[in-house]
Scaffold this motif. Structure first.
Motif, PDB file in Angstrom:
ATOM      1  N   TYR A 183      28.602  39.506  58.704  1.00  0.00           N
ATOM      2  CA  TYR A 183      29.938  39.709  58.151  1.00  0.00           C
ATOM      3  C   TYR A 183      30.381  38.514  57.303  1.00  0.00           C
ATOM      4  N   LEU A 184      29.995  37.324  57.711  1.00  0.00           N
ATOM      5  CA  LEU A 184      30.322  36.141  56.918  1.00  0.00           C
ATOM      6  C   LEU A 184      29.576  36.155  55.590  1.00  0.00           C
ATOM      7  N   TRP A 185      28.306  36.570  55.609  1.00  0.00           N
ATOM      8  CA  TRP A 185      27.544  36.692  54.359  1.00  0.00           C
ATOM      9  C   TRP A 185      28.183  37.750  53.451  1.00  0.00           C
ATOM     10  N   LEU A 186      28.570  38.870  54.031  1.00  0.00           N
ATOM     11  CA  LEU A 186      29.194  39.934  53.242  1.00  0.00           C
ATOM     12  C   LEU A 186      30.511  39.466  52.629  1.00  0.00           C
ATOM     13  N   ALA A 187      31.307  38.742  53.382  1.00  0.00           N
ATOM     14  CA  ALA A 187      32.580  38.222  52.867  1.00  0.00           C
ATOM     15  C   ALA A 187      32.350  37.212  51.754  1.00  0.00           C
ATOM     16  N   MET A 188      31.346  36.348  51.912  1.00  0.00           N
ATOM     17  CA  MET A 188      31.065  35.349  50.890  1.00  0.00           C
ATOM     18  C   MET A 188      30.559  36.008  49.602  1.00  0.00           C
ATOM     19  N   ILE A 189      29.694  36.997  49.724  1.00  0.00           N
ATOM     20  CA  ILE A 189      29.176  37.686  48.535  1.00  0.00           C
ATOM     21  C   ILE A 189      30.287  38.465  47.844  1.00  0.00           C
ATOM     22  N   PHE A 197      33.501  37.780  47.843  1.00  0.00           N
ATOM     23  CA  PHE A 197      34.369  36.813  47.177  1.00  0.00           C
ATOM     24  C   PHE A 197      33.743  36.343  45.874  1.00  0.00           C
ATOM     25  N   LEU A 198      32.460  36.005  45.900  1.00  0.00           N
ATOM     26  CA  LEU A 198      31.802  35.520  44.694  1.00  0.00           C
ATOM     27  C   LEU A 198      31.755  36.587  43.608  1.00  0.00           C
ATOM     28  N   VAL A 199      31.476  37.824  43.976  1.00  0.00           N
ATOM     29  CA  VAL A 199      31.445  38.909  42.984  1.00  0.00           C
ATOM     30  C   VAL A 199      32.830  39.114  42.385  1.00  0.00           C
ATOM     31  N   GLY A 200      33.857  39.108  43.202  1.00  0.00           N
ATOM     32  CA  GLY A 200      35.213  39.289  42.699  1.00  0.00           C
ATOM     33  C   GLY A 200      35.658  38.151  41.811  1.00  0.00           C
ATOM     34  N   PHE A 201      35.382  36.934  42.215  1.00  0.00           N
ATOM     35  CA  PHE A 201      35.794  35.777  41.430  1.00  0.00           C
ATOM     36  C   PHE A 201      35.042  35.706  40.112  1.00  0.00           C
ATOM     37  N   LEU A 202      33.747  35.931  40.141  1.00  0.00           N
ATOM     38  CA  LEU A 202      32.964  35.857  38.905  1.00  0.00           C
ATOM     39  C   LEU A 202      33.323  36.990  37.947  1.00  0.00           C
ATOM     40  N   SER A 203      33.638  38.170  38.465  1.00  0.00           N
ATOM     41  CA  SER A 203      34.056  39.247  37.562  1.00  0.00           C
ATOM     42  C   SER A 203      35.433  38.956  36.970  1.00  0.00           C
ATOM     43  N   TYR A 204      36.308  38.314  37.730  1.00  0.00           N
ATOM     44  CA  TYR A 204      37.627  37.916  37.205  1.00  0.00           C
ATOM     45  C   TYR A 204      37.466  36.915  36.068  1.00  0.00           C
ATOM     46  N   VAL A 205      36.589  35.947  36.249  1.00  0.00           N
ATOM     47  CA  VAL A 205      36.358  34.936  35.219  1.00  0.00           C
ATOM     48  C   VAL A 205      35.653  35.556  34.017  1.00  0.00           C
ATOM     49  N   ALA A 206      34.686  36.445  34.252  1.00  0.00           N
ATOM     50  CA  ALA A 206      33.920  37.038  33.160  1.00  0.00           C
ATOM     51  C   ALA A 206      34.776  37.965  32.302  1.00  0.00           C
ATOM     52  N   LEU A 207      35.729  38.645  32.897  1.00  0.00           N
ATOM     53  CA  LEU A 207      36.568  39.575  32.140  1.00  0.00           C
ATOM     54  C   LEU A 207      37.755  38.894  31.485  1.00  0.00           C
ATOM     55  N   GLY A 208      37.898  37.612  31.650  1.00  0.00           N
ATOM     56  CA  GLY A 208      38.939  36.873  30.942  1.00  0.00           C
ATOM     57  C   GLY A 208      40.259  36.802  31.666  1.00  0.00           C
ATOM     58  N   GLY A 209      40.316  37.117  32.923  1.00  0.00           N
ATOM     59  CA  GLY A 209      41.562  37.048  33.672  1.00  0.00           C
ATOM     60  C   GLY A 209      42.090  35.636  33.786  1.00  0.00           C
TER      61      GLY A 209
END
Length: 62
Positions: A13-19, A21-33
């Protein structure tokens, strides 16, 4: 070692939460948010709801 059993249960569950978070944060940065929220100027000029001349403001009698 009863304490290691809890860690073994929570590790996926900790691995799933970390992955997630990283996917959400990187997509936010990549889309220009991050860039859009740092802009200091508004995108559109503010609209004026009143006339620019002072003739519309008639004197009031009380």
């Amino acid at each position: 070692m009863p304490g290691s059993g809890v860690l073994e249960v929570l590790r996926p569950y900790l691995w799933l939460a970390m992955i997630a978070f990283l996917v959400g944060f990187l997509s936010y940065v990549a889309l220009g948010g991050a860039h859009a929220s740092a802009q200091s100027e508004p995108r559109f000029a503010p609209r004026v709801s009143a006339p620019a001349a002072g003739a519309w403001n008639l004197p009031k009698r009380i």
